[in-house]
Design an enzyme around this catalytic site. Structure first.
Site, PDB file in Angstrom:
ATOM      1  N   SER A 247       0.843  -1.188   0.000  1.00 56.85           N
ATOM      2  CA  SER A 247       0.000   0.000   0.000  1.00 56.85           C
ATOM      3  C   SER A 247       0.881   1.242   0.000  1.00 56.85           C
ATOM      4  O   SER A 247       2.025   1.201   0.459  1.00 56.85           O
ATOM      5  CB  SER A 247      -0.894   0.000   1.242  1.00 56.85           C
ATOM      6  N   GLU A 248       0.342   2.285  -0.562  1.00 57.06           N
ATOM      7  CA  GLU A 248       1.104   3.524  -0.659  1.00 57.06           C
ATOM      8  C   GLU A 248       1.554   3.993   0.701  1.00 57.06           C
ATOM      9  O   GLU A 248       2.650   4.517   0.882  1.00 57.06           O
ATOM     10  CB  GLU A 248       0.241   4.618  -1.296  1.00 57.06           C
TER      11      GLU A 248
END
Ligand SMILES: *[C@@H]1O[C@H](CO)[C@@H](O)[C@H](O)[C@H]1NC(C)=O
Ligand SMILES: *[C@@H]1O[C@H](CO)[C@@H](O)[C@H](O)[C@H]1NC(C)=O
Ligand SMILES: *[C@@H]1O[C@H](CO)[C@@H](O)[C@H](O)[C@H]1NC(C)=O
Ligand SMILES: *[C@@H]1O[C@H](CO)[C@@H](O)[C@H](O)[C@H]1NC(C)=O
Ligand SMILES: *[C@@H]1O[C@H](CO)[C@@H](O)[C@H](O)[C@H]1NC(C)=O
Ligand SMILES: *[C@@H]1O[C@H](CO)[C@@H](O)[C@H](O)[C@H]1NC(C)=O
Ligand SMILES: *[C@@H]1O[C@H](CO)[C@@H](O)[C@H](O)[C@H]1NC(C)=O
Ligand SMILES: *[C@@H]1O[C@H](CO)[C@@H](O)[C@H](O)[C@H]1NC(C)=O
Ligand SMILES: *[C@@H]1O[C@H](CO)[C@@H](O)[C@H](O)[C@H]1NC(C)=O
Ligand SMILES: *[C@@H]1O[C@H](CO)[C@@H](O)[C@H](O)[C@H]1NC(C)=O
Length: 554
Positions: A466-467
């Site tokens: 995930s970012e």
């Protein structure tokens, strides 16, 4: 008749022409005494220096003097030799020097005399050879020379010196080869001297006796006459025991000096001191004449330096001047010892480093278990490591990662080693926003463990994390938190990875998983786990976890 005449003329002509074409170059007078050997060298440099043909004649005979060494008068090399001389030998002798295209003739007017000297042997009066005049300088050390000019085939020895009919005993006088050294010359040293030598030629012995008239001169301009010893300079010379050594004595002296130059040890001439072993010898003197002075060199040669030579002066004398050198054992080479010591130290350090590198992990782990400090400083962290892992799409990899992260890591690090891990997907509280979970919990961790999947999926790493996660680990990297990279399989190409990962890999390396990913029980003592534990923080006392956990969750 005519034929005979012509023949005779043609035979006589060449020798007549040859004889006459020779140039008269010099006439010398010699007046030796009868009854003893006499020799004359036909030398007329530069005429006689090259490859020349020398023939002796007795004028007016055209028959060359015999070259038979047994005959009383004969020629040897360039010499004419009389063994011995008789009154009848008086006359003119010619030495013809013949080279390829020149011919020269030297005349010697020989007048054989009968000179008598005082009775020294008790066998009546002796006949003297021609007279030599020599000078001794008052107040100095000086020397007389016995002039014995004979070819090399004549062996000369047993030189004895007489003064005013009495044999000279040593004392102020020292016999030295063909010289007689006289120390501290005084006016009484003037007078009639004679030197006598035994001459041996083809097994026959003869006696040569030279008379020398000695005049004493007062030396006023004393200072300028002191020979200067350039070397040695009362210095010491380092030399290994048992080695050979030659030392020059270099001297400058005035042109007209009569100084004796020699090497002495313990106040004795070295040739006499070592007359039996001949271990140390004096070389023969050589000299180079200059306009105002003469440069002399006389060396001393040690065939082998012995222990007794050390510490005693070997003195070079030149008239009144003297200078010595002393032999010294070479000092042990301090530098060599220093370098050796340094090398040994460096070697020891290198081997310690090498051993440390091999056993570093074991040493650190042993140290941690042995010196388990109970009072570890509280750093406000709740977890030992945050585990960051990708979610690969491939089923096998996905399963492997999950097994490793959710089963094996907790089993080994938490259960066996007592660490506390934060694993996303296991430890977050339901309902919390993902970003918050990561952000808050990562701050509570001491290490960040990143699981890397094989190449085929590596470019998915970014995509599959995930970012937030990426942002977090970037921050962590900048924050200086220690990162442990675990490769599930060998990652060959890191270029596809984010730069931060590349940097960590380069700086700290990565730990590679070995073996299969199974749920079978793992042992914390295997190589892989030791490496992981090494990078983990030192284990703390099991935290009063409930309290902290409560604090955190509240
Ligand atoms: C050389 O000297 C000899 C003997 O004295 C003499 O007979 C001869 O003529 C001289 N020769 C010359 C070229 O002068
Ligand atoms: C004798 O003469 C020859 C020829 O000139 C010379 O080479 C040699 O050195 C002389 N010998 C001595 C002892 O003077
Ligand atoms: C000198 O040498 C030449 C050739 O080398 C010879 O022809 C001549 O007879 C010689 N002369 C004498 C006087 O020996
Ligand atoms: C040789 O010397 C003697 C004595 O010195 C002398 O009387 C004689 O004239 C000399 N001969 C020649 C040819 O010079
Ligand atoms: C040299 O001899 C003189 C007397 O002839 C004497 O006075 C002097 O002391 C001597 N010098 C040395 C160094 O022997
Ligand atoms: C002494 O003189 C010789 C030349 O004759 C030279 O080669 C040598 O180096 C000199 N030795 C010293 C110690 O000056
Ligand atoms: C060496 O010198 C000593 C003392 O001067 C003497 O007794 C000995 O005979 C000499 N030896 C030789 C070989 O000349
Ligand atoms: C010492 O002197 C002698 C001459 O007496 C010479 O032959 C020899 O080469 C010299 N030695 C050295 C090392 O110069
Ligand atoms: C000189 O003599 C002393 C004792 O008189 C002796 O110890 C020393 O070895 C001698 N020197 C040499 C170089 O032989
Ligand atoms: C060396 O020592 C001698 C005595 O043996 C002394 O006469 C001389 O002046 C000294 N030379 C130097 C340069 O010190």
């Amino acid at each position: 008749m005519l034929a005979l005449l012509l023949c005779g003329v043609s035979l006589a002509l060449p020798s007549f022409v040859g004889a006459d074409s020779c140039k008269n170059v010099s006439m010398q007078n010699e007046a030796p005494s009868a009854g003893q050997p006499f020799a004359f060298n036909c030398t007329y440099p530069p005429l006689t220096s090259g490859k020349v043909h020398v023939t002796w004649y007795k004028y007016p005979s055209r028959i060359p003097i015999s070259k038979n060494t047994q005959s009383r008068i004969h020629q040897e090399q360039n010499w004419i030799l009389f063994l011995p001389l008789t009154q009848e030998d008086s006359g003119i002798y010619q030495c013809v020097i013949n080279s390829t295209n020149t011919c020269h003739r030297i005349h010697v007017n020989l007048t054989v005399l009968r000179k008598y000297w005082c009775d020294i042997s008790g066998n009546g009066q002796l006949i003297l050879s021609d007279e030599y005049k020599q000078i001794l300088h008052a107040g100095r050390d000086d020397s007389l020379t016995c002039h014995l000019n004979f070819p090399q085939s004549c062996v000369l020895d047993s030189i004895t010196w007489y003064k005013d009919c009495k044999e000279i005993k040593e004392g102020r006088f020292i016999r030295w080869g063909i010289k007689l050294s006289v120390s501290n010359v005084s006016a009484e040293d003037g007078g009639n001297y004679a030197c006598q030598a035994r001459l041996t030629h083809t097994g026959k012995h003869y006696t040569v006796l030279n008379s020398i008239t000695v005049r004493i001169t007062e030396t006023n301009g004393y200072a300028g006459r002191i020979p200067k010893i350039i070397y040695p300079k009362n210095n010491s010379i380092e030399v290994q025991l048992g080695s050979a050594l030659t030392v020059d004595c270099n001297i400058t002296d005035t042109r007209d000096n009569t100084n004796l130059r020699c090497w002495r040890v313990n106040n004795t001439l070295v040739d006499d001191y070592y007359n039996e072993s001949k271990r140390i010898r004096e070389g023969s003197e050589s000299h180079i004449p200059f306009q105002k002075h003469i440069f002399y060199t006389v060396n001393i040669t040690f065939l082998e330096v012995k222990m007794e030579d050390y510490g005693h002066p070997f003195i070079c004398h030149a008239g009144v001047s003297a200078a010595y050198f002393i032999l010294k054992l070479p000092a042990p080479d301090v530098r060599a010892y220093l370098i050796g010591g340094l090398l040994a130290l460096v070697g020891a350090a290198v081997s310690v480093m090498y051993i440390y590198n091999i056993f570093k992990i074991d040493i650190v782990l042993w140290y941690r278990s042995a010196c388990h400090s109970p009072g570890t400083k509280e750093d406000g962290k709740l977890y030992d490591a945050y585990v960051l892992y990708p979610k690969p799409q491939g089923e096998i990899q996905s399963h492997d990662v999950d097994t490793l992260v959710l089963k094996i890591l907790p089993e080994v690090l938490e259960r066996q080693c007592g660490y506390k891990l934060f694993i996303f997907g296991r430890d977050e509280f339901p309902g919390q926003a993902v970003a918050n979970v990561i952000d808050e919990n990562i701050k509570l961790c001491r290490r960040l463990i990143i699981i890397l999947v094989p190449e085929s999926l590596s470019f998915d790493l970014l995509k599959n994390m995930s970012e937030e996660q990426i942002a977090v680990y970037n921050a962590l990297v900048q924050d200086g938190m220690k990162v442990i990279l675990i490769e599930l399989e060998k990652v060959k190409d890191y270029t596809a990875m984010p730069e931060s990962i590349q940097y960590i890999k380069q700086k700290h390396g990565a730990i590679q998983w070995s073996g299969d990913i199974t749920e079978q029980s793992q042992c914390a003592k295997t190589k892989f786990w030791k490496k992981v534990r090494y990078h983990m923080p030192p284990k703390r006392l099991p935290p009063s976890s409930s309290a902290q956990l409560l604090k955190h969750t509240s």
